[in-house]
Design a protein around this motif. Structure first.
Motif, PDB file in Angstrom:
ATOM      1  N   ALA A 152      18.770   8.797  56.040  1.00  0.00           N
ATOM      2  CA  ALA A 152      17.930   8.155  55.407  1.00  0.00           C
ATOM      3  C   ALA A 152      18.718   7.749  54.047  1.00  0.00           C
ATOM      4  O   ALA A 152      19.780   8.487  53.774  1.00  0.00           O
ATOM      5  CB  ALA A 152      16.630   8.943  54.745  1.00  0.00           C
ATOM      6  N   PRO A 164      15.891  17.455  56.555  1.00  0.00           N
ATOM      7  CA  PRO A 164      14.898  16.239  56.739  1.00  0.00           C
ATOM      8  C   PRO A 164      13.486  16.582  56.344  1.00  0.00           C
ATOM      9  O   PRO A 164      12.791  15.943  55.805  1.00  0.00           O
ATOM     10  CB  PRO A 164      15.233  15.666  58.021  1.00  0.00           C
ATOM     11  N   ASP A 165      13.072  17.778  56.694  1.00  0.00           N
ATOM     12  CA  ASP A 165      11.818  18.338  56.332  1.00  0.00           C
ATOM     13  C   ASP A 165      11.588  18.452  54.810  1.00  0.00           C
ATOM     14  O   ASP A 165      10.190  18.619  54.459  1.00  0.00           O
ATOM     15  CB  ASP A 165      11.242  19.491  57.174  1.00  0.00           C
ATOM     16  N   PHE A 214      12.225  16.400  52.419  1.00  0.00           N
ATOM     17  CA  PHE A 214      12.273  15.227  51.419  1.00  0.00           C
ATOM     18  C   PHE A 214      11.526  14.130  52.261  1.00  0.00           C
ATOM     19  O   PHE A 214      11.480  14.110  53.582  1.00  0.00           O
ATOM     20  CB  PHE A 214      13.563  14.765  51.044  1.00  0.00           C
ATOM     21  N   ARG A 215      10.940  12.929  51.526  1.00  0.00           N
ATOM     22  CA  ARG A 215      10.349  12.136  52.016  1.00  0.00           C
ATOM     23  C   ARG A 215      11.011  10.640  51.071  1.00  0.00           C
ATOM     24  O   ARG A 215      11.194  10.885  50.148  1.00  0.00           O
ATOM     25  CB  ARG A 215       8.934  11.848  51.682  1.00  0.00           C
ATOM     26  N   VAL A 216      11.312   9.624  51.718  1.00  0.00           N
ATOM     27  CA  VAL A 216      11.738   8.454  51.300  1.00  0.00           C
ATOM     28  C   VAL A 216      10.524   7.685  51.069  1.00  0.00           C
ATOM     29  O   VAL A 216       9.817   7.282  52.096  1.00  0.00           O
ATOM     30  CB  VAL A 216      12.939   7.688  52.245  1.00  0.00           C
ATOM     31  N   PHE A 217      10.407   7.073  49.936  1.00  0.00           N
ATOM     32  CA  PHE A 217       9.387   5.994  49.627  1.00  0.00           C
ATOM     33  C   PHE A 217       9.949   4.664  49.031  1.00  0.00           C
ATOM     34  O   PHE A 217      10.899   4.684  48.482  1.00  0.00           O
ATOM     35  CB  PHE A 217       8.541   6.591  48.618  1.00  0.00           C
ATOM     36  N   VAL A 276       1.442   9.610  47.030  1.00  0.00           N
ATOM     37  CA  VAL A 276       2.493  10.158  48.219  1.00  0.00           C
ATOM     38  C   VAL A 276       3.374  11.586  47.890  1.00  0.00           C
ATOM     39  O   VAL A 276       3.307  12.362  48.762  1.00  0.00           O
ATOM     40  CB  VAL A 276       3.690   8.870  48.502  1.00  0.00           C
ATOM     41  N   ALA A 294       2.667  14.966  50.005  1.00  0.00           N
ATOM     42  CA  ALA A 294       3.952  15.292  50.731  1.00  0.00           C
ATOM     43  C   ALA A 294       4.132  16.844  50.598  1.00  0.00           C
ATOM     44  O   ALA A 294       4.333  17.521  51.549  1.00  0.00           O
ATOM     45  CB  ALA A 294       5.101  14.715  50.319  1.00  0.00           C
ATOM     46  N   VAL A 300      13.015   8.855  46.258  1.00  0.00           N
ATOM     47  CA  VAL A 300      12.964  10.180  47.307  1.00  0.00           C
ATOM     48  C   VAL A 300      12.002  11.172  46.584  1.00  0.00           C
ATOM     49  O   VAL A 300      12.280  11.500  45.534  1.00  0.00           O
ATOM     50  CB  VAL A 300      14.481  10.754  47.414  1.00  0.00           C
ATOM     51  N   ASP A 308      10.767  18.279  48.251  1.00  0.00           N
ATOM     52  CA  ASP A 308      10.015  19.742  48.040  1.00  0.00           C
ATOM     53  C   ASP A 308      10.850  20.439  47.302  1.00  0.00           C
ATOM     54  O   ASP A 308      11.818  21.014  47.314  1.00  0.00           O
ATOM     55  CB  ASP A 308      10.101  20.317  49.389  1.00  0.00           C
TER      56      ASP A 308
END
Length: 299
Positions: free
Chosen positions: A54, A83-84, A86-89, A107, A111, A175, A178
């Protein structure tokens, strides 16, 4: 978690450096990229999309890496974070960055139990304070929210964020980490020094200031810079380069407000954050080379 910082004088060189790190055994899952507007941003984003990682980033006017200011450069931070974690927005479907910030807050809240957010906004007119308020409306006041605006090189009137969906003007990307696994910390510093007499903002709306001490702000700026008629035609460029305001806070501290643009026929100046009527402000002088060196050392 392993991290690598890279700096290059072109988009193609930066891609070569990224490939060299991967060939050397690094398996990045996330890249934060800050690219000079003079570089080929579309080619950079297209090539980054070929990697199994990402990425998100912003346009800049040069970069800073390892305490060194690098004019006309692009820099990247490669991370092999789980990868678990973080999330990309990417707020490409929203009408404006403020709407995207509110959706980002939701979001983030959905998350992770303890999210921490690093955000990048493009555009010259939206107030950073309004983005924070929009984010907090859905995420709550307690969620750490870091980030900043994409930069320009003063010769262009637009800024961009870099995402898997393309090079986007007037958007917000982020980004969401967690917070139990990835902690974000920050430092804010500046070499701009308040100079001259303190003035009072006598007319303002949101992040646009129209009058200082009862006088049109552009007239005050003209007097401060002692512009002649030839230079006055470039006042928009000069303002973006030379007119941050130091705004006094009630607790005795100060905050800088960077100027972004002249507000059209209204002849106000748009700043990157809100400035209230009644605020006490001063113009600022740019940092000297020795001041920059001290700030880098302190940071």
């Amino acid at each position: 978690m392993t991290a690598r910082t890279l700096a290059a004088s072109s988009s193609s060189e930066l891609l070569d450096l990224i490939q060299a790190e991967i060939d050397g055994g690094l398996k990045p899952t996330l890249a934060l990229v800050f690219a000079d507007l003079k570089h080929d941003l579309n080619a950079l984003v297209a090539s980054l999309g070929d990697y199994d990682m990402a990425f998100v980033g912003a346009s800049t006017d040069g970069g800073i890496m390892d305490g060194v200011v690098r004019p006309q450069s692009s820099v990247a931070l490669l991370l092999d974070v789980d990868p678990d974690a973080f999330r990309v927005f990417v707020g490409s479907g929203d009408a404006d960055p403020t709407q995207a910030a509110e959706r980002l807050g939701q979001v983030a809240a959905d998350a992770f139990d303890q999210p921490q957010v690093l955000a990048f906004a493009s555009g010259l007119f939206t107030s950073g304070d309004e983005l924070v308020r929009a984010f907090q409306r859905s995420a709550g006041d307690g969620v750490p929210f870091f980030g900043g605006y994409a930069g320009s090189n003063f010769s262009q009137l637009s800024t961009h964020i870099l995402t898997s969906e393309g090079v986007l003007p007037g958007h917000l990307a982020a980004v969401v980490f967690d917070g139990t696994r990835v902690a974000i910390d920050s430092v804010a510093t500046s070499g701009w020094k308040p100079v001259g007499e303190e003035m009072v903002v006598t007319k303002a709306e949101g992040n646009t200031v129209y009058e200082l001490d009862g006088k049109p702000i552009l007239d005050v700026f003209n007097g401060y810079m002692k512009l002649d008629e030839d230079r006055a035609v470039n006042i928009g460029l000069l303002i973006r380069k030379h007119l941050p305001l130091s705004v006094a806070r009630g607790d005795g501290s100060h905050v800088l407000r960077a100027s972004a643009y002249v507000a059209g026929k209204a002849q106000g100046i748009i700043f990157a954050g809100d400035i209230d009527e009644g605020a006490r402000v001063r113009f600022c002088a740019p940092p000297s080379d020795d001041m920059v060196d001290r700030l880098v050392a302190d940071a």
